[in-house]
Write a protein that holds these residues in place. Sequence first.
Motif, PDB file in Angstrom:
ATOM      1  N   PHE A  36      44.530  -1.901   2.407  1.00 11.39           N
ATOM      2  CA  PHE A  36      43.401  -1.183   1.818  1.00 11.39           C
ATOM      3  C   PHE A  36      42.330  -2.170   1.359  1.00 11.39           C
ATOM      4  N   TYR A  37      41.080  -1.888   1.767  1.00  9.51           N
ATOM      5  CA  TYR A  37      39.974  -2.778   1.422  1.00  9.51           C
ATOM      6  C   TYR A  37      38.726  -1.965   1.086  1.00  9.51           C
ATOM      7  N   THR A  38      37.846  -2.605   0.293  1.00  7.56           N
ATOM      8  CA  THR A  38      36.547  -2.017  -0.023  1.00  7.56           C
ATOM      9  C   THR A  38      35.458  -3.010   0.361  1.00  7.56           C
ATOM     10  N   ILE A  39      34.467  -2.517   1.124  1.00  2.98           N
ATOM     11  CA  ILE A  39      33.340  -3.346   1.567  1.00  2.98           C
ATOM     12  C   ILE A  39      32.088  -2.870   0.839  1.00  2.98           C
ATOM     13  N   GLY A  40      31.294  -3.815   0.360  1.00  9.15           N
ATOM     14  CA  GLY A  40      30.055  -3.463  -0.326  1.00  9.15           C
ATOM     15  C   GLY A  40      28.835  -3.852   0.489  1.00  9.15           C
ATOM     16  N   MET A  41      27.813  -3.022   0.434  1.00 11.62           N
ATOM     17  CA  MET A  41      26.502  -3.350   1.011  1.00 11.62           C
ATOM     18  C   MET A  41      25.602  -3.859  -0.116  1.00 11.62           C
ATOM     19  N   ALA A  42      24.939  -4.969   0.097  1.00  8.71           N
ATOM     20  CA  ALA A  42      24.013  -5.490  -0.903  1.00  8.71           C
ATOM     21  C   ALA A  42      22.739  -5.928  -0.207  1.00  8.71           C
ATOM     22  N   GLY A  43      21.624  -5.902  -0.944  1.00  4.97           N
ATOM     23  CA  GLY A  43      20.345  -6.313  -0.368  1.00  4.97           C
ATOM     24  C   GLY A  43      19.171  -5.570  -0.974  1.00  4.97           C
TER      25      GLY A  43
ATOM     26  N   ILE B  55      34.757  -4.896  -4.940  1.00  2.00           N
ATOM     27  CA  ILE B  55      34.807  -5.030  -3.481  1.00  2.00           C
ATOM     28  C   ILE B  55      35.549  -6.284  -3.036  1.00  2.00           C
ATOM     29  N   ASP B  56      36.027  -6.254  -1.797  1.00  2.00           N
ATOM     30  CA  ASP B  56      36.754  -7.380  -1.212  1.00  2.00           C
ATOM     31  C   ASP B  56      35.879  -8.187  -0.244  1.00  2.00           C
ATOM     32  N   LEU B  57      34.940  -7.515   0.402  1.00  2.00           N
ATOM     33  CA  LEU B  57      34.058  -8.165   1.376  1.00  2.00           C
ATOM     34  C   LEU B  57      32.662  -7.584   1.217  1.00  2.00           C
ATOM     35  N   VAL B  58      31.640  -8.437   1.260  1.00  2.00           N
ATOM     36  CA  VAL B  58      30.268  -7.951   1.107  1.00  2.00           C
ATOM     37  C   VAL B  58      29.495  -8.152   2.400  1.00  2.00           C
ATOM     38  N   LEU B  59      28.660  -7.173   2.724  1.00  2.00           N
ATOM     39  CA  LEU B  59      27.692  -7.305   3.809  1.00  2.00           C
ATOM     40  C   LEU B  59      26.321  -7.472   3.161  1.00  2.00           C
ATOM     41  N   LEU B  60      25.763  -8.665   3.261  1.00  2.00           N
ATOM     42  CA  LEU B  60      24.434  -8.914   2.711  1.00  2.00           C
ATOM     43  C   LEU B  60      23.416  -8.499   3.763  1.00  2.00           C
ATOM     44  N   VAL B  61      22.653  -7.463   3.456  1.00  3.29           N
ATOM     45  CA  VAL B  61      21.739  -6.863   4.423  1.00  3.29           C
ATOM     46  C   VAL B  61      20.322  -7.396   4.216  1.00  3.29           C
ATOM     47  N   VAL B  62      19.763  -7.955   5.287  1.00  5.27           N
ATOM     48  CA  VAL B  62      18.400  -8.496   5.259  1.00  5.27           C
ATOM     49  C   VAL B  62      17.637  -7.891   6.434  1.00  5.27           C
ATOM     50  N   ALA B  63      16.489  -7.273   6.145  1.00  2.00           N
ATOM     51  CA  ALA B  63      15.687  -6.674   7.210  1.00  2.00           C
ATOM     52  C   ALA B  63      14.957  -7.754   7.994  1.00  2.00           C
ATOM     53  N   ALA B  64      15.004  -7.643   9.325  1.00  2.00           N
ATOM     54  CA  ALA B  64      14.385  -8.654  10.191  1.00  2.00           C
ATOM     55  C   ALA B  64      12.882  -8.732   9.979  1.00  2.00           C
ATOM     56  N   ASP B  65      12.262  -7.606   9.639  1.00  2.00           N
ATOM     57  CA  ASP B  65      10.792  -7.603   9.532  1.00  2.00           C
ATOM     58  C   ASP B  65      10.292  -8.077   8.166  1.00  2.00           C
ATOM     59  N   GLU B  66      11.191  -8.287   7.187  1.00  2.00           N
ATOM     60  CA  GLU B  66      10.746  -8.730   5.862  1.00  2.00           C
ATOM     61  C   GLU B  66      11.444 -10.002   5.386  1.00  2.00           C
ATOM     62  N   GLY B  67      12.693 -10.219   5.839  1.00  3.71           N
ATOM     63  CA  GLY B  67      13.418 -11.411   5.405  1.00  3.71           C
ATOM     64  C   GLY B  67      13.908 -11.293   3.967  1.00  3.71           C
ATOM     65  N   PHE B  68      14.219 -12.448   3.343  1.00  2.61           N
ATOM     66  CA  PHE B  68      14.715 -12.470   1.969  1.00  2.61           C
ATOM     67  C   PHE B  68      13.639 -11.979   1.007  1.00  2.61           C
TER      68      PHE B  68
ATOM     69  N   LYS C 204      33.664 -13.768   0.016  1.00  5.05           N
ATOM     70  CA  LYS C 204      33.795 -13.442   1.426  1.00  5.05           C
ATOM     71  C   LYS C 204      32.681 -12.482   1.809  1.00  5.05           C
ATOM     72  N   GLY C 205      31.890 -12.856   2.814  1.00  5.69           N
ATOM     73  CA  GLY C 205      30.807 -11.965   3.194  1.00  5.69           C
ATOM     74  C   GLY C 205      30.239 -12.261   4.569  1.00  5.69           C
ATOM     75  N   LEU C 206      29.498 -11.283   5.073  1.00  4.76           N
ATOM     76  CA  LEU C 206      28.786 -11.411   6.341  1.00  4.76           C
ATOM     77  C   LEU C 206      27.304 -11.132   6.084  1.00  4.76           C
ATOM     78  N   ILE C 207      26.434 -11.850   6.783  1.00  3.68           N
ATOM     79  CA  ILE C 207      24.995 -11.567   6.695  1.00  3.68           C
ATOM     80  C   ILE C 207      24.622 -10.702   7.897  1.00  3.68           C
ATOM     81  N   VAL C 208      24.090  -9.514   7.602  1.00  4.09           N
ATOM     82  CA  VAL C 208      23.708  -8.575   8.654  1.00  4.09           C
ATOM     83  C   VAL C 208      22.190  -8.432   8.635  1.00  4.09           C
TER      84      VAL C 208
END
Length: 631
Positions: free
Chosen positions: A5-12, A80-93, A111-115
């Motif tokens: 069992f895992y929980t993933i978070g979206m951040a950005g 959360i156990d894993l984070v997806l750091l969401v960055v829009a291509a048209d705006e960036g950080f 632990k995270g992935l950049i999407v």
Amino acid sequence: MSKRFYTIGMAGHIDHGKTTLTKALTNVDTDRLKEEKERSISIELGYAPLHLDDESQVSIIDVPGHEKFIRQMIAGVAGIDLVLLVVAADEGFMPQTVEHLDILRLLGIHKGLIVVTKMDQVEEDMIELIEADISDQVQGTFFEGSELIFVDSLSKKGIPELLEKIKEYLKDLPMRDAAGAFRLPIDQVFTVHGQGTVVRGTVYEGAVEEGDTLELLPSGKKVRARQLQVHHQPQKSGRAGQRVAINLGGISKHEVKRGDVLVSTQFYTTTTTVDIALDTVDSLEYPLKQRGYIKLHLGTAEVYGKIVFFDRNELTEDKNVLCQLRLDEPIVTKRGDRFILRRPSPVETIGGGVVIDPNGEKYKFGEATIDMLSRKKEGTPEEQLVDLLKKRKGMTKSEIEKEFSLGVGELEDLLKELLDNGTVVSFGNKLVLQSVYEEMLELVKEELLAYHKENPMREGKNKAELKNDLLFYGSDLAESVIESGVKEGLFRKNGQFISSADFQPSYPAQWAKRMQQVEDTIVKQGFEVELYEYIVERAGLPSHLHDELRHFYLRTGFAIELDDKHIVSTEAFQKAAIAVYEKTEDRFALQDAKAVLNLTRKYLVPFMERLDSMGYTKREGNERIWVKKPE
């Protein structure tokens, strides 16, 4: 293999596509409020189930990106156990991306992935520039060197690759501790017509079963877990890492709020004075004064209070500070919990860190207190070893020597002391905390009780399956604990099956009357019994119980199988066997048995073959020789 069992978070940042990405991954729109849909922004936490495979159960938390909703964001990522750091291509950080990144770091998430979303909105030759910009922004964070995954949530471009990458990351992540005492910080409270009060949250540790008595803290009110759901699906239990909704009995919605914590009774207490190790953000915009007003975010709780320093009167740029929080309201916490501190006005994230003592006291200003807090943070050798064994569950002496910074002689003395006072117990070459051993015994008890309730006619749970329930502790340790429980008389072992010591197989209550009817029919019909399927169908038993009942009769010795279509009561079989034994010679034929029993070949032939298989007779040509007397 046990389900994980895992929980993933979206951040950005706001409007960078977190909710749309969640929908692309799960087909669930987490913006459920009318205001969210009208404004096209997330206000509350959104949750969705992500199906990756049959071995894992994953929840996605979509946290709000707008700076006004940062408190919901903190509540969301805390579990959360894993984070997806969401960055829009048209705006960036953007500013909110940076603040989210700070909060993730301070909460100890590593632990995270950049999407990178909205890739269809930028030209192909911009991709390299976007990668370079994001790589610069994440320098010095746990995202440094991370691979970037480009997706477009509307066209689904890159989504399959992202799913595969998520599976790959989760495979290496340890699960949360399901063996400890249950704790669930509540982030949503609502009512369901006809059901009453329902709360939701991510189980931080431990497990909960339907029917459990729990305690709501800080109020201390006892409640009952009447029903459980995981993503709208009824479940009998919930474990660490799962998003669980619990229908509570014995309490109204008005008595529960976000930030309250559901716990196993007696294992947790509340506190208003907490010793902490604080790690500040890179640059505080405003200094923080001694006894300055702060807002603590811990789990899903938000509590105001004051910060007390013991080596300064003002906090400016120091990264690591040992200090204390004195809170306006009680919270539920324990050593090692992560938190975030913010300034209420002007609003600013101060930092975060770990709880080093949930039950702090009033101390004097000065170096002596800092030294004491430093020792408390590091822990005594005994505390450090206990913490290590809590984390690793069972370890050999050589494994402890490799991971524990203490001389071999000192370690030997410490282990002897812990073994002598019963803090640690030994199983073969493994050393285990007594508390962990007791936790495992309790888990076996709970698993067996649940299994007996679900399968009352079976003699017990297969030992291999039971060990799989304890996989978190390791197979060898699970084996040792089960066998120890058998020796202590807590469990009973019958071949490969383990049961509770006082358990006896019986008919399930809802079908007992009809099953008794089947039993009575088999006894009444004696040897010339009808087809088994006719008997159970006439009694009105559902088809899924036919084989279960048949095996129950054979296992308990009530009946003997003549062939694959007939079972006869053991009493009738033994009576017939004794009659043939007493009225035939040492060597006899089929006709001799027929003369005694007056049975047709339909029953007589399988009867004779069963005598052979049970070792009463031995066949030689067309005759049989008695080997032993039937009893």
